[in-house]
Design a protein around this motif. Sequence first.
Motif, PDB file in Angstrom:
ATOM      1  N   LEU A  89      -3.258  -2.560  -4.583  1.00 37.56           N
ATOM      2  CA  LEU A  89      -3.442  -1.375  -3.744  1.00 37.56           C
ATOM      3  C   LEU A  89      -2.406  -0.294  -4.027  1.00 37.56           C
ATOM      4  O   LEU A  89      -2.553   0.855  -3.602  1.00 37.56           O
ATOM      5  CB  LEU A  89      -3.364  -1.778  -2.268  1.00 37.56           C
ATOM      6  CG  LEU A  89      -4.570  -2.561  -1.753  1.00 37.56           C
ATOM      7  CD1 LEU A  89      -4.249  -3.209  -0.409  1.00 37.56           C
ATOM      8  CD2 LEU A  89      -5.784  -1.646  -1.631  1.00 37.56           C
ATOM      9  N   ALA A  90      -1.350  -0.669  -4.750  1.00 37.30           N
ATOM     10  CA  ALA A  90      -0.238   0.270  -4.956  1.00 37.30           C
ATOM     11  C   ALA A  90      -0.680   1.622  -5.518  1.00 37.30           C
ATOM     12  O   ALA A  90      -0.237   2.665  -5.021  1.00 37.30           O
ATOM     13  CB  ALA A  90       0.830  -0.375  -5.832  1.00 37.30           C
ATOM     14  N   PRO A  91      -1.574   1.651  -6.542  1.00 35.43           N
ATOM     15  CA  PRO A  91      -1.956   2.967  -7.070  1.00 35.43           C
ATOM     16  C   PRO A  91      -2.538   3.907  -6.016  1.00 35.43           C
ATOM     17  O   PRO A  91      -2.281   5.102  -6.051  1.00 35.43           O
ATOM     18  CB  PRO A  91      -3.024   2.613  -8.130  1.00 35.43           C
ATOM     19  CG  PRO A  91      -2.628   1.259  -8.602  1.00 35.43           C
ATOM     20  CD  PRO A  91      -2.141   0.555  -7.359  1.00 35.43           C
ATOM     21  N   ARG A  92      -3.281   3.366  -5.070  1.00 32.14           N
ATOM     22  CA  ARG A  92      -3.818   4.243  -4.026  1.00 32.14           C
ATOM     23  C   ARG A  92      -2.692   4.771  -3.155  1.00 32.14           C
ATOM     24  O   ARG A  92      -2.721   5.929  -2.716  1.00 32.14           O
ATOM     25  CB  ARG A  92      -4.854   3.489  -3.200  1.00 32.14           C
ATOM     26  CG  ARG A  92      -6.125   3.229  -4.021  1.00 32.14           C
ATOM     27  CD  ARG A  92      -7.146   2.450  -3.248  1.00 32.14           C
ATOM     28  NE  ARG A  92      -7.515   3.109  -1.997  1.00 32.14           N
ATOM     29  CZ  ARG A  92      -8.176   2.497  -1.022  1.00 32.14           C
ATOM     30  NH1 ARG A  92      -8.530   1.234  -1.170  1.00 32.14           N
ATOM     31  NH2 ARG A  92      -8.468   3.144   0.070  1.00 32.14           N
ATOM     32  N   ALA A  93      -1.728   3.919  -2.903  1.00 28.54           N
ATOM     33  CA  ALA A  93      -0.576   4.379  -2.124  1.00 28.54           C
ATOM     34  C   ALA A  93       0.212   5.441  -2.908  1.00 28.54           C
ATOM     35  O   ALA A  93       0.683   6.417  -2.337  1.00 28.54           O
ATOM     36  CB  ALA A  93       0.322   3.191  -1.773  1.00 28.54           C
ATOM     37  N   PHE A  94       0.328   5.240  -4.229  1.00 24.22           N
ATOM     38  CA  PHE A  94       1.019   6.247  -5.057  1.00 24.22           C
ATOM     39  C   PHE A  94       0.334   7.606  -4.886  1.00 24.22           C
ATOM     40  O   PHE A  94       0.970   8.633  -4.694  1.00 24.22           O
ATOM     41  CB  PHE A  94       0.976   5.879  -6.552  1.00 24.22           C
ATOM     42  CG  PHE A  94       1.678   4.596  -6.930  1.00 24.22           C
ATOM     43  CD1 PHE A  94       2.676   4.061  -6.133  1.00 24.22           C
ATOM     44  CD2 PHE A  94       1.348   3.937  -8.111  1.00 24.22           C
ATOM     45  CE1 PHE A  94       3.329   2.885  -6.498  1.00 24.22           C
ATOM     46  CE2 PHE A  94       1.991   2.760  -8.483  1.00 24.22           C
ATOM     47  CZ  PHE A  94       2.976   2.229  -7.667  1.00 24.22           C
ATOM     48  N   ARG A  95      -1.008   7.581  -5.016  1.00 28.54           N
ATOM     49  CA  ARG A  95      -1.736   8.850  -4.966  1.00 28.54           C
ATOM     50  C   ARG A  95      -1.619   9.508  -3.589  1.00 28.54           C
ATOM     51  O   ARG A  95      -1.420  10.714  -3.482  1.00 28.54           O
ATOM     52  CB  ARG A  95      -3.210   8.621  -5.309  1.00 28.54           C
ATOM     53  CG  ARG A  95      -3.457   8.409  -6.792  1.00 28.54           C
ATOM     54  CD  ARG A  95      -4.941   8.429  -7.112  1.00 28.54           C
ATOM     55  NE  ARG A  95      -5.658   7.256  -6.656  1.00 28.54           N
ATOM     56  CZ  ARG A  95      -5.795   6.130  -7.366  1.00 28.54           C
ATOM     57  NH1 ARG A  95      -5.248   6.037  -8.562  1.00 28.54           N
ATOM     58  NH2 ARG A  95      -6.471   5.109  -6.900  1.00 28.54           N
ATOM     59  N   ALA A  96      -1.731   8.683  -2.557  1.00 20.94           N
ATOM     60  CA  ALA A  96      -1.629   9.245  -1.209  1.00 20.94           C
ATOM     61  C   ALA A  96      -0.246   9.853  -1.002  1.00 20.94           C
ATOM     62  O   ALA A  96      -0.090  10.911  -0.393  1.00 20.94           O
ATOM     63  CB  ALA A  96      -1.901   8.158  -0.172  1.00 20.94           C
ATOM     64  N   ASP A 100      -0.057  13.147  -2.789  1.00 20.07           N
ATOM     65  CA  ASP A 100      -0.779  14.177  -2.045  1.00 20.07           C
ATOM     66  C   ASP A 100       0.058  14.731  -0.890  1.00 20.07           C
ATOM     67  O   ASP A 100      -0.092  15.879  -0.504  1.00 20.07           O
ATOM     68  CB  ASP A 100      -2.094  13.603  -1.493  1.00 20.07           C
ATOM     69  CG  ASP A 100      -3.131  13.431  -2.603  1.00 20.07           C
ATOM     70  OD1 ASP A 100      -2.887  13.948  -3.710  1.00 20.07           O
ATOM     71  OD2 ASP A 100      -4.162  12.790  -2.349  1.00 20.07           O
ATOM     72  N   ALA A 144       2.696  17.149  -2.461  1.00 21.75           N
ATOM     73  CA  ALA A 144       2.180  18.225  -3.318  1.00 21.75           C
ATOM     74  C   ALA A 144       2.315  19.633  -2.726  1.00 21.75           C
ATOM     75  O   ALA A 144       2.681  20.562  -3.438  1.00 21.75           O
ATOM     76  CB  ALA A 144       0.729  17.929  -3.702  1.00 21.75           C
ATOM     77  N   ILE A 180       7.007   5.480  -1.074  1.00 21.55           N
ATOM     78  CA  ILE A 180       5.596   5.101  -1.064  1.00 21.55           C
ATOM     79  C   ILE A 180       4.823   5.849   0.022  1.00 21.55           C
ATOM     80  O   ILE A 180       3.607   5.859   0.038  1.00 21.55           O
ATOM     81  CB  ILE A 180       5.459   3.559  -0.913  1.00 21.55           C
ATOM     82  CG1 ILE A 180       4.059   3.081  -1.274  1.00 21.55           C
ATOM     83  CG2 ILE A 180       5.853   3.110   0.491  1.00 21.55           C
ATOM     84  CD1 ILE A 180       3.735   3.138  -2.724  1.00 21.55           C
ATOM     85  N   GLU A 181       5.548   6.477   0.938  1.00 21.79           N
ATOM     86  CA  GLU A 181       4.866   7.257   1.970  1.00 21.79           C
ATOM     87  C   GLU A 181       4.979   8.761   1.736  1.00 21.79           C
ATOM     88  O   GLU A 181       4.676   9.554   2.631  1.00 21.79           O
ATOM     89  CB  GLU A 181       5.418   6.880   3.337  1.00 21.79           C
ATOM     90  CG  GLU A 181       5.089   5.433   3.665  1.00 21.79           C
ATOM     91  CD  GLU A 181       5.504   5.025   5.057  1.00 21.79           C
ATOM     92  OE1 GLU A 181       4.850   5.458   6.011  1.00 21.79           O
ATOM     93  OE2 GLU A 181       6.494   4.291   5.175  1.00 21.79           O
ATOM     94  N   ARG A 186       7.674  10.563   1.191  1.00 23.70           N
ATOM     95  CA  ARG A 186       8.903  11.226   1.647  1.00 23.70           C
ATOM     96  C   ARG A 186       9.832  11.474   0.472  1.00 23.70           C
ATOM     97  O   ARG A 186       9.880  10.691  -0.473  1.00 23.70           O
ATOM     98  CB  ARG A 186       9.602  10.368   2.708  1.00 23.70           C
ATOM     99  CG  ARG A 186       8.834  10.326   4.018  1.00 23.70           C
ATOM    100  CD  ARG A 186       9.486   9.397   4.998  1.00 23.70           C
ATOM    101  NE  ARG A 186       9.498   8.030   4.471  1.00 23.70           N
ATOM    102  CZ  ARG A 186       9.523   6.948   5.242  1.00 23.70           C
ATOM    103  NH1 ARG A 186       9.549   7.063   6.539  1.00 23.70           N
ATOM    104  NH2 ARG A 186       9.540   5.742   4.696  1.00 23.70           N
TER     105      ARG A 186
END
Lengths: 402, 835
Positions: free
Chosen positions: A51-58, A61, A64, A222-223, A225
């Motif tokens: 699941l890490a890649p989805r967390a990376f993208r979120a 975002d 950004a 990962i969040e 910040r």
Amino acid sequence: MTLSSAAVIQRHPHPSPLPKGEGVRVAIFLLVALLTFIPARAADTTAGDRLAPRAFRAAVDRIAPSMVTIDTYGAILLGRSAKKGGIQALSAPGEGPTTGLIVSPDGHILTSTYNFIRKPSIITVTLADGSQHVATMLGKDETRKLTLLKIDGVKDLPVPVMAASDEVRVGQWAISVGIGYGDERPAISAGIISGKDRIFGRAVQTDANTSPANYGGPLIDIEGRLIGVCVPLSPGSTAVAAGVEWYDSGIGFAVPLGNSDAWLDQLKQGKTIQPGRIGIVAGPIPPAATLPGVVGVMVTQVKPDSAGAKAGLAQGDRIVAVDGREVVDLLALRMIMGRYVAGDHVKFKIIRADQPLEIVVQLEGGADEMPAPQVIPGTMPIPLPTPAPSPAPPPVPNAPAD
Amino acid sequence: MHRFDFTTRILASLLITAIGCATFARADESIARDELAKVKAAEAARIAVIDQVSPAVVAIYGKQRTGGGSGVLISPDGLALTNFHVVAGAGEEGLAGLPDGRLYHWRLVGLDPGGDLAIIQLLPPLPSGVGEGRGEGATNDPASPAQLDRPHPLPGGEGTDPADFAFPYAMLGDSAALLPGDWVMAMGNPFVLSEDHKPTVTLGIVSGVERFQEGEGGKSSTMLVYGNAIQVDSSINPGNSGGPLFDMRGQVVGINGRGSFEERGRVNVGLGYAISMEQVRNFIPDLLATKVAMHGTLEATFIDRNGMVICNAVNLDAPIGAKGMSPGDRLIRVAGHDIRTANHFNNLITIFPADWPVEVVWEHEKKERQAWVRLTPVKYPTPAARPAPATQPAQEPAPPAPKRTSPPGEIQVPELNRAMARRVIQQYLVQSAGHVEPVLIAAATLPILRLEGGDWVDGRRAYRLYMEDDKGNGRRAWFSVFDKHGQFATDVLKVDTETTAAAKLPALVNGADDEVHQVVTPSQPAPSAFHGAIAAAQARTVKLLGAGIARESGNASGLIVSPDGDILTAQGVYIASPSLRVVLPDGSAHYAKVVRRSQRLQAVLLKIDVATPDYFDLGVDPSLANGDWVVAVANPFKVATGSEPMSANLGIMALRAQLDLKKKMQDVPYDGDVLLIDAITSNPGSPGGALVGIDGRLAGMIGKIIESKSSGTRLNYAVPADLLAAFVKGTLVEEPAATVAAAAGAPAETGIRIFMLGGKRAPAYVDHVIEGSPAAAAGLRKDDLILGIDGQIVRDIREYQQLIAALVPGKTINIVIKRDRDVLSVPLTPAEGER
């Protein structure tokens, strides 16, 4: 004829999404592939990794909106042809586009000094909404290799959410983000926090890639910040390009902005923060002079008119403590002094003719040339050994034109 | 291809602003709270492991702290593993920093130049006041020879009783259970970056196991050989030497010591090597005996023939020769390992010390034979001595320090050896509380007491201890080195019942003992999300062997893209080789011929005359998103040979982007979209390798090395699979849409005149605008700065002139200008100019 108030820039068009039907086919294949490859037993324990890649993208975002694209025009320091569309990682050092980070709602932008290594005459900042603005260069911090820009006529810009420095843990995910490949979307790299309190306490270390493609960009958790701003750093040198040689080797640095008020205020006032110099040459205490219970380093030379000379340091003085911190040896002195900047008053405890003495030195600009520790040289030419933070064969700003 | 477009109208610009905003701050990627919780749980588990083990990681310095390496504590009494080359640089003693922030003294115990290993012992901090005592009682062991002069008390050394001091230490793991794709963490002090002795932690995966990296000075070298090494992509840099490689349970699985540093200076390029814990365990007893350890050899060499490992030479005087092994015999098993290839044997044998008893099974004239033999020592080129004690500061050259002179394989420092022998006995007495061999109770006080090094008793690694009383009665005892969990612990295994005065090496302890087995039971392989993808890719990726030219690598990697022997690779000098060969995953080699080339993709399609049932299906694009895991499977630096699996490097998709480098970017031959990744793939041998997603499907092919001539930086990228598919199908359009076509007809006239006195590298300021010209109509003025023309950025006058020259009369463009503090976009239609 109309003039728009701000030109809108759209970098690369997006690749079109999959045609319908094709998507379904992919999904089915994916399902089959997943069933084929994942041992059922492993599924639970590796869920976090999957699941890490989805967390990376979120996370990307979330940061950004606080990222900006920096373009530079004209260059006083040159050497080689400017290349249109060149990807930053390959183009001449400091040739845009590069990344910056909004640090105040009214238009302060922090970025890496490396991006201005060619001393451009015009700098523009393009916000996430696509509007392009002419930027003014305010101050810079030579110890952190950061430059502060200001754009006018903006308000309520989104500043990043900060990760509290004391909550950043070695081993946590760290994602570096940067606009530098000539694409509207940022490039990202994932790694972990490798160490804290590095480069004289000014940086965190990460094994995510930091390179000319994201100097000035954020390192985030990962969040999403902000952990810090990515810059090239090297313990051995404050030259602007020192540290670039580690661009993809798993050694990267980011400057946290926690407790940054003091130095950021100076940059807002247009000041330049410089490393602090005493103006002495020091060496180990000669064995013949070694007394039990005495630590320290020996002053072997005091440069005329230097800060040290003005304060009364003399050849033969033995420095045993700095502002209450014990100086065990040269390396310790180097690591302690690296934490000060020009203008700081520093209290040296010395021993002169067997008598303790205290001398306060006001440091001047420019770092002392104290030897950086080498990696232990193997007697062998092969394995891992050696040379340490060689200040790099950095990308040369003045390389001859090709 | 435009890098960006400027809009012409406010309405359109507002619209695109909105879209741009929406896409840039994409809200389409969301992660549910419980999913994020799983990601954070895995992260928290990793942090917890780091917190638990990092206190045992040592920053090793020489006496003057002018240099640094790394190490790891493995016992509470301060024993630490490191590299031979670290202590060779630092000397017999020095300073060590622990993450508690303190500095400690260390002394050298034993070393292994052949396998680049050493053991040092950190000494407890001095109790308060001892430092002033001119070194008296400064060492906790009166028998210590180190005679460390301690000129000053070390920070934080107050109030601790050395006898009670317990160092933090790490648990030893099982390297044999590692698989490519397992997470591993390297810890140490690369580039001496740590100022508080806390280690640098880098995360990566196992890229390969059982790697062989030849020793110093080439193939025949016996120094610093990395056999059976663990290859990792956790960043390992100079200064990491000697530090631990941890698995995710926090156990030490290897000692980092080496990287592929041939190409780009001394920084990590994605290939680091660690000495396997399997090998380290075998050498610990010899190192504690203060030996310069020697590696063992069977004195027989083997080659691969028809899938068998055949003896091609054997010393008939060697133990194995005496047991009847002859050239032509087939090797079956060594030390419990079924031997797959000659290289497998070479790897395996490096993990054993000299005199180590090894069971060999082979086939001689169709009959299976079995024998236990002791390995004989591999000679070092020059007498390997311990490093000189204490180097003096440069300005005051000291007389050359006397080097220890005992030959390799023998006890170097008898006093320290005795201290270590007593340590073993004391540890045994503590651990076997109540059930002690009576003969050992008094052993510590015997006049002669020494550790003889490693041995192997009842399938367990053992210390062999020799003791002798004042009447000359000698006796031996064997102690286990590790407990049944593989941890550093002592238990008595066997004590000689008869006394003997001779100190000769006894006959084989094991004899024909059938119950020889590894006590350390291999743990279950840790589950990894990457095992499947790596194994799948390894089965479909090939090694390419051609001929190199100058610095251009003669080998590469390739992808199997059909069941009929179609192989895809990257353009390179090896293609020109008349003897271009493809080595399939099973190790078989096949001559290849070139079918087709693509200038645009810098790709080549090859054909071999053999069926390749396992192949990458190019039909399905995995459509990876930025941030998705990718694994590069390729053969950088030729680390894998024959049937050995190729290296796996983990990264994420950084960005799919258009390089759009135009023709003048000479160092980039490639034209089109690429997948930028954050794994390092720009290494010789990697081009043509596979980039796969976590599901094992092909995302792209690793492209040829692109290095910037100006900055020396390299690009890590792959050519996307969809383009490759078109090329293989023969439908790829070789020439992408014409870039900037030279204006054929009359030149375009804008009416802009640029201020030229600043030189071609100056910004493009408008000097004046010709009256009645298109520029005048567009409202351009003197002192406007031109920032962009029709989507292309204009950094200076040269770029301005290039873009103006390509304009077409009558075709409206947008010019972006800076006027005072404003940035404006202006539509302009050039008129026909004069030739």
